[in-house]
Motif scaffolding. Structure first.
Motif, PDB file in Angstrom:
ATOM      1  N   LEU A  69       0.833  -1.205   0.000  1.00 16.30           N
ATOM      2  CA  LEU A  69       0.000   0.000   0.000  1.00 16.30           C
ATOM      3  C   LEU A  69       0.866   1.253   0.000  1.00 16.30           C
ATOM      4  CD1 LEU A  69      -2.712   1.484   0.256  1.00 16.30           C
ATOM      5  CD2 LEU A  69      -2.555   1.150   2.734  1.00 16.30           C
ATOM      6  N   LYS A  70       1.900   1.274   0.845  1.00 17.91           N
ATOM      7  CA  LYS A  70       2.763   2.460   0.914  1.00 17.91           C
ATOM      8  C   LYS A  70       3.510   2.680  -0.409  1.00 17.91           C
ATOM      9  CE  LYS A  70       4.553   1.457   5.126  1.00 17.91           C
ATOM     10  NZ  LYS A  70       5.379   1.638   6.354  1.00 17.91           N
ATOM     11  N   THR A  71       3.913   1.595  -1.062  1.00 14.90           N
ATOM     12  CA  THR A  71       4.587   1.711  -2.354  1.00 14.90           C
ATOM     13  C   THR A  71       3.663   2.340  -3.390  1.00 14.90           C
ATOM     14  OG1 THR A  71       6.005  -0.206  -1.915  1.00 14.90           O
ATOM     15  CG2 THR A  71       5.712   0.430  -4.206  1.00 14.90           C
ATOM     16  N   LEU A  72       2.419   1.840  -3.444  1.00  9.29           N
ATOM     17  CA  LEU A  72       1.453   2.367  -4.413  1.00  9.29           C
ATOM     18  C   LEU A  72       1.092   3.816  -4.096  1.00  9.29           C
ATOM     19  CD1 LEU A  72      -0.960  -0.708  -4.768  1.00  9.29           C
ATOM     20  CD2 LEU A  72       0.751   0.085  -6.419  1.00  9.29           C
ATOM     21  N   ALA A  73       0.914   4.108  -2.813  1.00  9.14           N
ATOM     22  CA  ALA A  73       0.552   5.470  -2.420  1.00  9.14           C
ATOM     23  C   ALA A  73       1.672   6.451  -2.734  1.00  9.14           C
ATOM     24  CB  ALA A  73       0.197   5.507  -0.937  1.00  9.14           C
ATOM     25  N   THR A  74       2.915   6.008  -2.565  1.00 10.62           N
ATOM     26  CA  THR A  74       4.063   6.867  -2.889  1.00 10.62           C
ATOM     27  C   THR A  74       4.080   7.191  -4.378  1.00 10.62           C
ATOM     28  OG1 THR A  74       5.340   5.873  -1.086  1.00 10.62           O
ATOM     29  CG2 THR A  74       6.572   7.073  -2.763  1.00 10.62           C
ATOM     30  N   SER A  77       1.656  11.727  -9.040  1.00  9.25           N
ATOM     31  CA  SER A  77       0.695  12.007 -10.097  1.00  9.25           C
ATOM     32  C   SER A  77      -0.310  13.048  -9.634  1.00  9.25           C
ATOM     33  CB  SER A  77      -0.026  10.701 -10.472  1.00  9.25           C
ATOM     34  OG  SER A  77      -1.203  10.953 -11.200  1.00  9.25           O
ATOM     35  N   ASP A  78      -1.040  13.630 -10.575  1.00 11.15           N
ATOM     36  CA  ASP A  78      -2.136  14.546 -10.254  1.00 11.15           C
ATOM     37  C   ASP A  78      -3.485  13.869 -10.447  1.00 11.15           C
ATOM     38  OD1 ASP A  78      -1.189  16.865  -9.187  1.00 11.15           O
ATOM     39  OD2 ASP A  78      -1.007  17.936 -11.080  1.00 11.15           O
ATOM     40  N   SER A  79      -3.480  12.584 -10.772  1.00 10.65           N
ATOM     41  CA  SER A  79      -4.728  11.875 -11.029  1.00 10.65           C
ATOM     42  C   SER A  79      -5.555  11.732  -9.758  1.00 10.65           C
ATOM     43  CB  SER A  79      -4.434  10.479 -11.592  1.00 10.65           C
ATOM     44  OG  SER A  79      -3.729  10.565 -12.805  1.00 10.65           O
ATOM     45  N   ASN A 136       1.398  15.311   1.234  1.00 13.04           N
ATOM     46  CA  ASN A 136       2.680  15.804   1.741  1.00 13.04           C
ATOM     47  C   ASN A 136       3.875  15.319   0.935  1.00 13.04           C
ATOM     48  OD1 ASN A 136       2.389  17.666   3.782  1.00 13.04           O
ATOM     49  ND2 ASN A 136       2.089  16.141   5.376  1.00 13.04           N
ATOM     50  N   SER A 137       3.659  14.319   0.080  1.00 18.30           N
ATOM     51  CA  SER A 137       4.748  13.832  -0.770  1.00 18.30           C
ATOM     52  C   SER A 137       4.598  14.308  -2.212  1.00 18.30           C
ATOM     53  CB  SER A 137       4.794  12.298  -0.745  1.00 18.30           C
ATOM     54  OG  SER A 137       5.131  11.825   0.538  1.00 18.30           O
ATOM     55  N   SER A 138       3.570  15.100  -2.466  1.00 16.53           N
ATOM     56  CA  SER A 138       3.299  15.554  -3.828  1.00 16.53           C
ATOM     57  C   SER A 138       3.892  16.938  -4.067  1.00 16.53           C
ATOM     58  CB  SER A 138       1.785  15.602  -4.070  1.00 16.53           C
ATOM     59  OG  SER A 138       1.197  16.705  -3.383  1.00 16.53           O
ATOM     60  N   HIS A 139       3.869  17.379  -5.318  1.00 20.95           N
ATOM     61  CA  HIS A 139       4.362  18.726  -5.634  1.00 20.95           C
ATOM     62  C   HIS A 139       3.408  19.803  -5.118  1.00 20.95           C
ATOM     63  CE1 HIS A 139       1.521  19.786  -8.919  1.00 20.95           C
ATOM     64  NE2 HIS A 139       1.472  18.469  -9.095  1.00 20.95           N
ATOM     65  N   ILE A 176     -15.376  30.106 -12.235  1.00 24.80           N
ATOM     66  CA  ILE A 176     -14.040  30.383 -11.688  1.00 24.80           C
ATOM     67  C   ILE A 176     -13.160  29.172 -11.969  1.00 24.80           C
ATOM     68  CG2 ILE A 176     -12.715  30.870  -9.597  1.00 24.80           C
ATOM     69  CD1 ILE A 176     -15.309  32.002  -8.374  1.00 24.80           C
ATOM     70  N   ASP A 177     -12.009  29.391 -12.585  1.00 25.09           N
ATOM     71  CA  ASP A 177     -11.076  28.295 -12.848  1.00 25.09           C
ATOM     72  C   ASP A 177     -10.410  27.862 -11.546  1.00 25.09           C
ATOM     73  OD1 ASP A 177     -11.565  28.300 -15.562  1.00 25.09           O
ATOM     74  OD2 ASP A 177      -9.978  29.749 -15.988  1.00 25.09           O
ATOM     75  N   VAL A 178     -10.325  26.564 -11.338  1.00 33.24           N
ATOM     76  CA  VAL A 178      -9.657  26.038 -10.151  1.00 33.24           C
ATOM     77  C   VAL A 178      -8.722  24.894 -10.550  1.00 33.24           C
ATOM     78  CG1 VAL A 178     -11.397  26.669  -8.439  1.00 33.24           C
ATOM     79  CG2 VAL A 178     -11.643  24.513  -9.676  1.00 33.24           C
ATOM     80  N   ASP A 179      -7.626  24.801  -9.853  1.00 34.26           N
ATOM     81  CA  ASP A 179      -6.659  23.707 -10.046  1.00 34.26           C
ATOM     82  C   ASP A 179      -6.594  22.931  -8.744  1.00 34.26           C
ATOM     83  OD1 ASP A 179      -4.539  22.024 -10.629  1.00 34.26           O
ATOM     84  OD2 ASP A 179      -3.022  23.567 -10.233  1.00 34.26           O
ATOM     85  N   VAL A 180      -7.387  21.896  -8.648  1.00 32.43           N
ATOM     86  CA  VAL A 180      -7.512  21.140  -7.413  1.00 32.43           C
ATOM     87  C   VAL A 180      -7.387  19.650  -7.701  1.00 32.43           C
ATOM     88  CG1 VAL A 180      -9.047  20.537  -5.499  1.00 32.43           C
ATOM     89  CG2 VAL A 180      -8.994  22.880  -6.342  1.00 32.43           C
ATOM     90  N   ARG A 181      -6.564  18.988  -6.897  1.00 33.92           N
ATOM     91  CA  ARG A 181      -6.519  17.523  -6.991  1.00 33.92           C
ATOM     92  C   ARG A 181      -7.529  16.946  -6.019  1.00 33.92           C
ATOM     93  NH1 ARG A 181      -1.674  13.100  -5.892  1.00 33.92           N
ATOM     94  NH2 ARG A 181      -2.645  11.481  -7.145  1.00 33.92           N
ATOM     95  N   ILE A 182      -8.366  16.037  -6.506  1.00 33.56           N
ATOM     96  CA  ILE A 182      -9.391  15.417  -5.671  1.00 33.56           C
ATOM     97  C   ILE A 182      -8.904  14.060  -5.182  1.00 33.56           C
ATOM     98  CG2 ILE A 182     -11.741  14.515  -5.561  1.00 33.56           C
ATOM     99  CD1 ILE A 182     -11.704  17.467  -5.788  1.00 33.56           C
ATOM    100  N   ILE A 183      -8.916  13.887  -3.868  1.00 34.05           N
ATOM    101  CA  ILE A 183      -8.732  12.565  -3.267  1.00 34.05           C
ATOM    102  C   ILE A 183      -9.999  12.277  -2.472  1.00 34.05           C
ATOM    103  CG2 ILE A 183      -7.343  11.103  -1.761  1.00 34.05           C
ATOM    104  CD1 ILE A 183      -4.954  12.819  -2.295  1.00 34.05           C
ATOM    105  N   SER A 184     -10.593  11.142  -2.724  1.00 36.72           N
ATOM    106  CA  SER A 184     -11.842  10.791  -2.040  1.00 36.72           C
ATOM    107  C   SER A 184     -11.643   9.519  -1.236  1.00 36.72           C
ATOM    108  CB  SER A 184     -12.981  10.596  -3.055  1.00 36.72           C
ATOM    109  OG  SER A 184     -12.636   9.613  -4.014  1.00 36.72           O
ATOM    110  N   ALA A 185     -12.566   9.289  -0.318  1.00 40.18           N
ATOM    111  CA  ALA A 185     -12.500   8.079   0.512  1.00 40.18           C
ATOM    112  C   ALA A 185     -13.897   7.524   0.703  1.00 40.18           C
ATOM    113  CB  ALA A 185     -11.857   8.377   1.864  1.00 40.18           C
ATOM    114  N   ILE A 186     -13.986   6.222   0.766  1.00 39.96           N
ATOM    115  CA  ILE A 186     -15.243   5.540   1.057  1.00 39.96           C
ATOM    116  C   ILE A 186     -14.991   4.531   2.167  1.00 39.96           C
ATOM    117  CG2 ILE A 186     -16.207   5.834  -1.257  1.00 39.96           C
ATOM    118  CD1 ILE A 186     -15.362   2.982  -1.903  1.00 39.96           C
TER     119      ILE A 186
END
Length: 475
Positions: free
Chosen positions: A172-177, A182-184, A205-208, A291-301
């Motif tokens: 999991l940590k490898t995949l999350a890293t 990515s910005d996906s 915290n590990s992203s750009h 309004i233009d926005v540059d936001v990365r979405i992370i969701s959880a279920i």
């Protein structure tokens, strides 16, 4: 309708939890139920027979939902209305209003109101606090680097805070890293208490984007109208009492927006979210401008991915837009080799917090922990350790110290069926593990590091298993 049946109907309406108002054709109040009285803090005897704008002076002919349906003859559903009652208190409601028609003539209007005052107040406080926290963090921690400002991340967790050496957690940590590069969009699934937000914050915290905002919003238990204005913002006049306010998308611009329990988001709002993800633009509630926005979405279920689709908790098109990268956080019961490591971590953490000196747990307690199902996952283990260290003194956590759910819990028992003794699976597994570990130790001349590498487990896990399985160790 006979009077006794009418009286019974009125009594039943009076028990309904939502507020119910009825006005006549002239706009005068003719009925209040108990919930409406409580909601508006209005004395019914003083309100009945008076015009609605007299009782609610902050409303107008245009902003009153009751008067609006009287004028248009068309019902309105789930409209937010904010008003000030005669005591000066600001009240927020979600209203559904219907005209009352008799012989093709509008003779009055009925309204059902749900009180969302506390919900709106808390939500606005959260939005304001997140803005203030981020702005304060930005301007108190910025360092000049050329012409750019490097700002301290506004979330605390990183991948180093994810405790676990099991195969599942290492994967999991490898995949999350990799996801952090990515910005996906990322969708994190897992049961309650597994640590989904810890994974999410670590990705940010590990992203750009780590020097940009991290904004979190739980999508559960909020009406669609309220959640929409929180996410997208509002303009003055978009609903009664509305002000010009940015939403979370604007606050998160350049950074990450974490939508927790997104499968609880009302379906009517999901279509608007999908449009934002497709276009990269938001429109404040009541505004015609984008309004233009540059936001990365992370969701959880908090359930598995298949359930979300099968039960149609999320629109299929939105699901596939959000689930570009899927990360599954395993239950603690599926990575029990991490339990000794987690126990040690939490003991050290709460020793420091409570000024205590526990050094470990008894073998009986460890056996209980390893056999227990952990429905609350890592959070339940954490709270169990915190409870013991807060309440007791000593050096070893023993069975009698444990919280109530562990009382009378007996691990490693044998079960009988038709007088035949059946060996539990965990006992059989221990036997096989003992043979494999003993063989590995012999082949490596009892070198722990080489033996751990030979059977592909972490060194600390091997040491724990040698002790747990009571394997003779020669040096």
């Amino acid at each position: 309708m006979e009077k006794k049946y009418f009286d019974s109907l009125i009594q039943a309406i009076d028990l309904i939890g939502d507020g119910i108002h009825i006005i006549d054709a002239s706009g005068k109040i003719v009925y209040y139920n108990s919930a409406a009285k409580f909601l508006d803090e209005i004395d019914v005897d003083k309100a009945i027979g008076r015009h609605i704008l007299e009782v609610y002076p902050s409303l107008t002919f245009d902003t009153s939902t009751l008067l609006s349906v009287m004028k248009t003859g068309k019902p309105i559903y789930n409209i937010e209305q904010n008003f000030v009652n005669y005591k000066g208190d600001k009240i927020s409601t979600i209203n559904s209003s219907l005209p009352i028609v008799y012989n093709n003539k509008i003779v009055g209007a009925l309204e059902i109101s749900r009180n969302i005052t506390k919900m709106r107040e808390l939500s606005e406080q959260i939005v304001n606090l997140q803005r203030e926290l981020y702005e304060s963090n930005n301007f108190s921690n910025e360092n000049e680097i050329g012409n750019e400002k490097k700002r301290k991340p506004n979330v605390s967790f990183t991948f180093l805070d994810i405790i676990g050496q099991s195969k599942e957690m290492l994967k999991l940590k490898t995949l999350a890293t990799k996801a952090a590069m990515s910005d996906s969009p990322v969708m994190v699934s897992g049961s309650t208490g597994t640590g989904k937000e810890l994974i999410v914050q670590s990705i940010h915290n590990s992203s750009h984007r780590k020097h940009k905002p991290f904004i979190a919003q739980n999508c559960a238990a909020l009406p669609a109208n309220l959640l929409e204005s929180i996410l997208f913002g509002s303009v003055k006049g978009s609903f009664t009492g509305a002000e010009n306010k940015p939403g979370l998308f604007e606050l998160a611009n350049g950074g990450t927006l974490f939508l927790d329990e997104i499968n609880s988001m009302p379906l009517e709002l999901q279509a608007k979210l999908l449009r934002v993800l497709q276009d990269g633009r938001i429109r404040r509630v009541g505004s015609s401008n984008t309004i233009d926005v540059d936001v990365r979405i992370i969701s959880a279920i908090n359930t598995d991915l298949n359930t979300v689709l099968e039960e149609k908790q999320l629109r299929q098109d939105l699901f596939y837009r959000l689930n570009v990268i899927a990360l599954i956080v395993p239950d603690l019961s599926k990575r029990k080799e991490d339990i000794p490591i987690l126990v040690d971590y939490f003991i050290k953490k709460y020793n420091k917090k409570c000024n205590k000196f526990f050094i470990g747990v008894s073998k009986k307690v460890l056996d209980i922990f390893l056999d227990y199902s952990w429905p609350g996952n890592v959070r339940e283990l954490q709270h169990a350790i915190e409870s013991v260290i807060s309440l007791y003194d000593g050096d070893i956590i023993r069975e009698e110290h444990l919280p109530f759910q562990f009382k009378n819990f007996h691990p490693n028992k044998y079960f009988t069926l038709d007088t035949t003794i059946i060996q539990p699976l965990n006992v059989a597994v221990d036997k096989v593990e003992r043979e494999i570990i003993t063989s590995a130790l012999v082949q490596t001349d009892y070198n722990i590091s080489k033996a751990a590498k030979l059977i592909s487990i972490p060194r600390q896990t091997l040491q724990y298993k040698i002790k747990k399985l009571d394997i003779p160790f020669e040096q």
